[in-house]
Write an enzyme that holds these catalytic residues in place. Structure first.
Site, short mmCIF file in Angstrom:
data_model
loop_
_atom_site.label_atom_id
_atom_site.label_comp_id
_atom_site.label_asym_id
_atom_site.label_seq_id
_atom_site.Cartn_x
_atom_site.Cartn_y
_atom_site.Cartn_z
CG HIS A 312 52.27 -113.56 -43.54
ND1 HIS A 312 51.28 -113.67 -44.45
CD2 HIS A 312 53.28 -113.77 -44.35
CE1 HIS A 312 51.80 -113.94 -45.45
NE2 HIS A 312 53.09 -114.09 -45.57
CD GLU A 313 57.07 -112.21 -43.67
OE1 GLU A 313 57.89 -113.07 -43.45
OE2 GLU A 313 56.28 -111.88 -44.38
CG HIS A 316 56.48 -117.29 -43.81
ND1 HIS A 316 56.04 -118.21 -44.65
CD2 HIS A 316 56.31 -116.09 -44.50
CE1 HIS A 316 55.30 -117.66 -45.63
NE2 HIS A 316 55.62 -116.14 -45.52
CG ASP A 327 54.01 -116.63 -48.73
OD1 ASP A 327 53.43 -116.11 -47.85
OD2 ASP A 327 55.24 -116.00 -48.72
#
Length: 379
Positions: A312-313, A316, A327
């Site tokens: 997920h990170e 980004h 997000d």
């Protein structure tokens, strides 16, 4: 791609019983229950007026929305030239389990709540001239008086034009100026990583590297799984998803990565519900205390863990995915309800897709007790 024959047979038998409703797309879900109006409040200050237009109270969770108190992205900011103002704030991942009452805002029918924020604290307003602001997203909703998320209400604000003097905007203290003023070499010595955290972080990175790599291969071939998470079946979408996951896999390492994976919360922005956060402007990821308390891999359906958090990170960071993912929706129900274009821009879709190799286990454990078997099924 491997399947256990027995599981495939059981899956075929259970398929009708397990059929889940297709999540409604966000366009289909716009019903004007919640309205957001942006009004100017002095140079770079903005006031967001959030109104419940419905007939029932709304119990709103503020994480990563227009109501978030953290220095997060609340509005999109575009200069009249067409260029988007660089975002200098944080993109946090929040823990959505065991939510408490204090995390919600209750909005009675026809009532409004206002949120005041300064776009100059988290955006680089380096050009003079007109900027256009807009907010679009969804706010998780719990039952009135409860804390279990049962739905989302969608919002799309008006477009707000603001004339901004770049020199004056530069005088506004930015949220992370003190931290960013130090060079990376000076920030690294403050990153204290004890042996246990070093081991756990490397294990999470290695796990994410392998899982994302396998998911990248699966994205090229499993059309229906790509459609489930990204709402499109065309070769272009499958290729794009695969490429992004491959990039995330390559970045998931402490050695030679385009992302700096820290062990600690140097900037001091970890809240009680923050798992980790990313500074896209610096390609940095900082874990929070909750990150270390999570399992390496969660054996419960679509739940958060360390490996999924790394994926997920990773999404980004602009050095990994361009444009970097935001997000736009948390969790399986919200992420799979996004339009295809927004799903491809949402970090959680990549984490959920990559970790979905556990899906067979998730479905079967509802019907069959398998206490001694932990099933990992590839796409």
């Amino acid at each position: 791609m491997k399947f256990f024959t027995a599981l495939a047979a059981v899956g075929a038998l259970l398929a009708p019983a397990l059929a889940l409703p297709t999540p409604a797309s966000e366009e289909a879900s716009h019903n004007q229950t919640l309205s957001v109006r942006l009004v100017p409040a002095g140079h770079t200050m903005v006031r967001a007026i959030v109104t419940n237009n419905g007939e029932r109270p709304l119990h709103l969770l503020s994480f990563n929305t227009i109501l978030d108190e953290d220095p997060t992205s609340k509005v999109e900011v575009f200069h009249e030239s067409g260029d988007e103002a660089e975002f200098l704030g944080m993109l946090p991942r929040y823990d959505l389990s065991d939510l408490t009452e204090d995390l919600f805002t209750r909005l009675a029918p026809k009532d409004s709540v206002e949120h005041l924020f300064d776009i100059a604290t988290v955006h680089d307003l380096k050009w003079d001239g007109k900027y256009t602001l807009a907010a679009r997203g969804a706010i998780p909703v719990a039952e009135d008086g409860g804390t279990t998320i049962i739905d989302h209400v969608y919002y799309e604000s008006n477009e707000l034009d603001m004339e901004i003097d770049a020199r004056k905007a530069a005088m506004v203290p930015r949220a992370f100026d003190d931290y960013f003023s130090k060079s990376l070499d000076k920030r690294r010595p403050l990153d204290i990583c004890n042996p246990r955290k070093e081991r756990d972080l490397r294990a999470a990175l290695e796990g994410a590297q392998q899982v994302a790599k396998e998911a990248a291969a699966a994205a090229q071939n499993n059309t229906e799984k790509v459609f489930e998470f990204f709402r499109a079946r065309d070769p272009g979408t499958r290729k794009e998803v695969s490429q992004h996951l491959s990039s995330i896999s390559r970045a998931a390492t402490k050695d030679g990565s385009s992302v700096t994976w820290f062990c600690s919360d140097g900037p001091g922005r970890c809240g009680p519900r923050t798992i980790a956060y990313t500074f896209p402007a610096k390609n940095e990821v900082h874990p929070c205390p909750l990150f270390w308390q999570m399992p390496h891999v969660n054996n419960k359906c679509h739940r958060q863990d360390r490996v999924g958090t790394v994926i997920h990170e990773g999404a980004h960071n602009p050095s990994v995915v361009t444009p970097y993912c935001k997000d736009l929706g948390y969790g399986y129900n919200r992420a799979t309800g996004l339009t295809s274009q927004r799903a491809k821009r949402n970090a959680d879709n990549y984490a959920l897709f990559a970790m979905a190799r556990q899906l067979v286990f998730c479905l079967l454990h509802l019907f069959v007790a398998l206490p001694f078997i932990y099933i990992f099924a590839s796409f």
